[in-house]
Design a protein around this motif. Structure first.
Motif, mmCIF file in Angstrom:
data_model
loop_
_atom_site.group_PDB
_atom_site.id
_atom_site.type_symbol
_atom_site.label_atom_id
_atom_site.label_comp_id
_atom_site.label_asym_id
_atom_site.label_seq_id
_atom_site.Cartn_x
_atom_site.Cartn_y
_atom_site.Cartn_z
ATOM 1 N N GLY A 170 -61.403 30.478 -28.500
ATOM 2 C CA GLY A 170 -61.340 31.290 -29.709
ATOM 3 C C GLY A 170 -60.455 30.710 -30.790
ATOM 4 N N GLY A 171 -59.713 29.657 -30.472
ATOM 5 C CA GLY A 171 -58.820 29.051 -31.458
ATOM 6 C C GLY A 171 -59.547 27.996 -32.271
ATOM 7 N N ARG A 172 -59.028 27.726 -33.477
ATOM 8 C CA ARG A 172 -59.647 26.708 -34.333
ATOM 9 C C ARG A 172 -58.858 25.409 -34.214
ATOM 10 N NH1 ARG A 172 -61.343 30.554 -38.692
ATOM 11 N NH2 ARG A 172 -59.274 30.455 -39.602
ATOM 12 N N GLU A 173 -59.570 24.333 -34.019
ATOM 13 C CA GLU A 173 -58.954 23.016 -33.986
ATOM 14 C C GLU A 173 -59.981 22.014 -34.463
ATOM 15 O OE1 GLU A 173 -57.846 20.983 -30.215
ATOM 16 O OE2 GLU A 173 -55.797 21.127 -30.979
ATOM 17 N N PRO A 174 -59.683 21.140 -35.405
ATOM 18 C CA PRO A 174 -58.378 20.984 -36.047
ATOM 19 C C PRO A 174 -58.022 22.160 -36.964
ATOM 20 C CG PRO A 174 -60.018 19.663 -37.165
ATOM 21 C CD PRO A 174 -60.694 20.215 -35.944
ATOM 22 N N TRP A 175 -56.758 22.173 -37.404
ATOM 23 C CA TRP A 175 -56.256 23.230 -38.278
ATOM 24 C C TRP A 175 -55.646 22.572 -39.509
ATOM 25 C CZ3 TRP A 175 -56.538 28.542 -37.796
ATOM 26 C CH2 TRP A 175 -55.746 29.296 -38.668
ATOM 27 N N LEU A 176 -56.166 22.934 -40.675
ATOM 28 C CA LEU A 176 -55.701 22.356 -41.933
ATOM 29 C C LEU A 176 -54.937 23.395 -42.737
ATOM 30 C CD1 LEU A 176 -55.610 20.157 -44.142
ATOM 31 C CD2 LEU A 176 -57.849 20.983 -44.920
ATOM 32 N N ARG A 177 -53.680 23.104 -43.015
ATOM 33 C CA ARG A 177 -52.876 23.970 -43.873
ATOM 34 C C ARG A 177 -52.447 23.197 -45.117
ATOM 35 N NH1 ARG A 177 -47.588 24.492 -40.102
ATOM 36 N NH2 ARG A 177 -48.478 26.584 -39.868
ATOM 37 N N ALA A 178 -52.226 23.943 -46.183
ATOM 38 C CA ALA A 178 -51.727 23.363 -47.418
ATOM 39 C C ALA A 178 -50.339 23.900 -47.699
ATOM 40 C CB ALA A 178 -52.666 23.694 -48.585
ATOM 41 N N ASN A 179 -49.518 23.081 -48.314
ATOM 42 C CA ASN A 179 -48.186 23.502 -48.735
ATOM 43 C C ASN A 179 -48.045 23.205 -50.221
ATOM 44 O OD1 ASN A 179 -45.482 24.346 -48.633
ATOM 45 N ND2 ASN A 179 -44.774 22.252 -48.346
ATOM 46 N N MET A 180 -47.870 24.278 -51.019
ATOM 47 C CA MET A 180 -47.786 24.124 -52.466
ATOM 48 C C MET A 180 -46.695 25.041 -53.017
ATOM 49 S SD MET A 180 -50.232 21.877 -53.090
ATOM 50 C CE MET A 180 -50.679 21.973 -54.835
ATOM 51 N N VAL A 181 -46.283 24.757 -54.246
ATOM 52 C CA VAL A 181 -45.309 25.595 -54.933
ATOM 53 C C VAL A 181 -45.864 25.938 -56.310
ATOM 54 C CG1 VAL A 181 -44.040 23.573 -55.811
ATOM 55 C CG2 VAL A 181 -42.893 25.804 -55.685
ATOM 56 N N SER A 182 -45.595 27.171 -56.763
ATOM 57 C CA SER A 182 -46.098 27.635 -58.053
ATOM 58 C C SER A 182 -45.046 28.497 -58.733
ATOM 59 C CB SER A 182 -47.386 28.449 -57.858
ATOM 60 O OG SER A 182 -47.779 29.085 -59.066
ATOM 61 N N THR A 183 -44.957 28.383 -60.042
ATOM 62 C CA THR A 183 -44.080 29.264 -60.808
ATOM 63 C C THR A 183 -44.733 30.634 -60.959
ATOM 64 O OG1 THR A 183 -45.061 28.633 -62.922
ATOM 65 C CG2 THR A 183 -43.194 27.312 -62.144
ATOM 66 N N LEU A 184 -43.985 31.581 -61.511
ATOM 67 C CA LEU A 184 -44.519 32.925 -61.721
ATOM 68 C C LEU A 184 -45.732 32.922 -62.648
ATOM 69 C CD1 LEU A 184 -41.194 34.937 -62.180
ATOM 70 C CD2 LEU A 184 -42.641 34.835 -60.141
ATOM 71 N N ASP A 185 -45.775 31.962 -63.572
ATOM 72 C CA ASP A 185 -46.912 31.903 -64.489
ATOM 73 C C ASP A 185 -47.945 30.870 -64.067
ATOM 74 O OD1 ASP A 185 -45.000 29.979 -65.093
ATOM 75 O OD2 ASP A 185 -45.417 29.962 -67.240
ATOM 76 N N GLY A 186 -47.921 30.485 -62.785
ATOM 77 C CA GLY A 186 -49.018 29.708 -62.223
ATOM 78 C C GLY A 186 -48.942 28.209 -62.338
ATOM 79 N N ALA A 187 -47.808 27.655 -62.782
ATOM 80 C CA ALA A 187 -47.692 26.202 -62.906
ATOM 81 C C ALA A 187 -47.331 25.577 -61.568
ATOM 82 C CB ALA A 187 -46.631 25.846 -63.944
ATOM 83 N N ALA A 188 -48.046 24.524 -61.198
ATOM 84 C CA ALA A 188 -47.760 23.815 -59.956
ATOM 85 C C ALA A 188 -46.810 22.647 -60.174
ATOM 86 C CB ALA A 188 -49.057 23.304 -59.340
ATOM 87 N N GLN A 189 -46.506 22.364 -61.443
ATOM 88 C CA GLN A 189 -45.641 21.232 -61.782
ATOM 89 C C GLN A 189 -44.885 21.555 -63.063
ATOM 90 O OE1 GLN A 189 -48.754 18.423 -62.536
ATOM 91 N NE2 GLN A 189 -48.975 17.792 -60.395
ATOM 92 N N GLY A 196 -57.282 11.756 -33.435
ATOM 93 C CA GLY A 196 -56.252 12.485 -32.701
ATOM 94 C C GLY A 196 -55.355 13.349 -33.556
ATOM 95 N N HIS A 197 -55.655 13.452 -34.856
ATOM 96 C CA HIS A 197 -54.831 14.235 -35.780
ATOM 97 C C HIS A 197 -55.460 15.615 -35.960
ATOM 98 C CE1 HIS A 197 -52.764 10.539 -36.473
ATOM 99 N NE2 HIS A 197 -53.718 9.993 -37.206
ATOM 100 N N THR A 198 -55.043 16.576 -35.152
ATOM 101 C CA THR A 198 -55.640 17.909 -35.216
ATOM 102 C C THR A 198 -54.762 18.907 -35.969
ATOM 103 O OG1 THR A 198 -54.686 18.491 -33.054
ATOM 104 C CG2 THR A 198 -56.911 17.566 -33.075
ATOM 105 N N ARG A 199 -53.493 18.584 -36.188
ATOM 106 C CA ARG A 199 -52.600 19.460 -36.956
ATOM 107 C C ARG A 199 -52.430 18.821 -38.331
ATOM 108 N NH1 ARG A 199 -47.405 20.051 -33.230
ATOM 109 N NH2 ARG A 199 -47.423 17.817 -33.709
ATOM 110 N N LEU A 200 -53.260 19.276 -39.268
ATOM 111 C CA LEU A 200 -53.346 18.645 -40.580
ATOM 112 C C LEU A 200 -52.557 19.435 -41.616
ATOM 113 C CD1 LEU A 200 -55.954 17.758 -38.918
ATOM 114 C CD2 LEU A 200 -57.006 17.323 -41.121
ATOM 115 N N LEU A 201 -51.936 18.702 -42.532
ATOM 116 C CA LEU A 201 -51.197 19.291 -43.643
ATOM 117 C C LEU A 201 -51.607 18.574 -44.912
ATOM 118 C CD1 LEU A 201 -48.780 20.926 -44.923
ATOM 119 C CD2 LEU A 201 -47.329 18.982 -44.272
ATOM 120 N N THR A 202 -51.910 19.319 -45.973
ATOM 121 C CA THR A 202 -52.131 18.693 -47.267
ATOM 122 C C THR A 202 -51.096 19.191 -48.253
ATOM 123 O OG1 THR A 202 -53.679 18.276 -49.085
ATOM 124 C CG2 THR A 202 -53.833 20.425 -48.010
ATOM 125 N N GLU A 203 -50.614 18.278 -49.078
ATOM 126 C CA GLU A 203 -49.635 18.598 -50.115
ATOM 127 C C GLU A 203 -50.238 18.388 -51.503
ATOM 128 O OE1 GLU A 203 -45.945 17.211 -47.215
ATOM 129 O OE2 GLU A 203 -46.543 15.924 -48.867
#
Length: 259
Positions: free
Chosen positions: A37-56, A187-194
């Motif tokens: 029942g688990g999903r593999e691979p698993w892709l997560r993203a890590n991002m930051v945003s200001t209150l008005d939606g700016a990523a940079q 062999g990379h099943t724990r994925l992270l995108t930035e």
């Protein structure tokens, strides 16, 4: 530090304003267990945003970040097998190889993983500076994902630099679903995108993003900065559910998973 965990285990703040330990952060941001029942691979993203939606701000994410955000950034890298990143982000942010983090050494060794995640750069043009440390002196060899129609002379340049080329598309560009499968095959099943935003938008549109770790920065920037995701809009908005929400000094650290 406050803890407003929702729908899952959060990190307790304890008494006073003590710093969250790496063990607490590693537990709070652990990848789902693989299994029935688990999903593999698993892709997560890590991002930051200001209150008005700016990523940079002025082309960089660092000015809208915080010390805790950077600790979570390090935690997510410490838990991942591979970090997927777009070529433009490599150029703009001056990407360096992932480093070994002492606090995660035992955890990674017990799981049978190397000392640090590999960096996998997505590029259609292969127009990158291969003299940078990301390519010349990584702790774990850097990968380059491209399409089957990439210019042969550029592919030869990449391979001459000692960088492994991974074909993940039939044309010039990379197919997101195929990229995930290709990395899992290595062999990379724990994925992270930035990111950057264009890559994140492509992953979202392809329906391969499982989780979004979004830091909401208590800042306003105005201007014309990019959002965390760009590119064409999806046909039907994707619905994610809130897993946890942490707070420190006005910064919110949220985790959402697709339903």
């Amino acid at each position: 530090m406050g803890d407003g965990a929702a729908g899952g285990a959060g990190v307790g703040s304890g008494s006073g304003d003590r710093e969250w330990s790496l063990d607490e952060l590693a537990s709070a941001y652990a990848y789902p267990e693989a299994g029935p029942g688990g999903r593999e691979p698993w892709l997560r993203a890590n991002m930051v945003s200001t209150l008005d939606g700016a990523a940079q701000h002025e082309g960089l994410s660092l000015p809208i970040s915080s010390a805790t955000d950077r600790r979570i950034f390090g935690t997510l890298r410490g838990l991942a097998d591979v970090v997927l990143v777009g070529a433009e982000t490599v150029r703009q942010e001056g990407y360096r190889p992932a480093r070994a983090r002492e606090g995660f050494a035992t955890l990674r060794e017990a799981a049978g993983h190397g000392p640090a995640p590999a960096i996998a750069v997505v590029s259609a043009s292969l127009d990158l500076d291969f003299s940078l440390p990301l390519f010349t002196s990584p702790l774990v060899p850097t990968l380059l994902l491209t399409g089957a129609a990439a210019a042969p002379d550029r592919v030869a340049t990449v391979e001459k630099a000692g960088v492994q080329v991974v074909i993940a598309g039939d044309g010039m560009g990379v197919d997101p679903a195929r990229a995930v499968r290709a990395l899992a095959g290595l062999g990379h099943t724990r994925l992270l995108t930035e990111g950057g935003p264009r890559l994140l938008g492509q992953l979202m549109a392809a329906g391969v993003l499982d989780e979004l770790c979004l830091t909401i920065s208590p800042m306003l920037t105005a201007g014309d900065a990019q959002r965390i995701a760009g590119g064409p809009s999806v046909a039907v908005p994707k619905r994610f559910e809130l897993v946890s929400l942490l707070e420190e000094a006005g910064f919110l650290f949220s985790r959402y998973r697709r339903t």
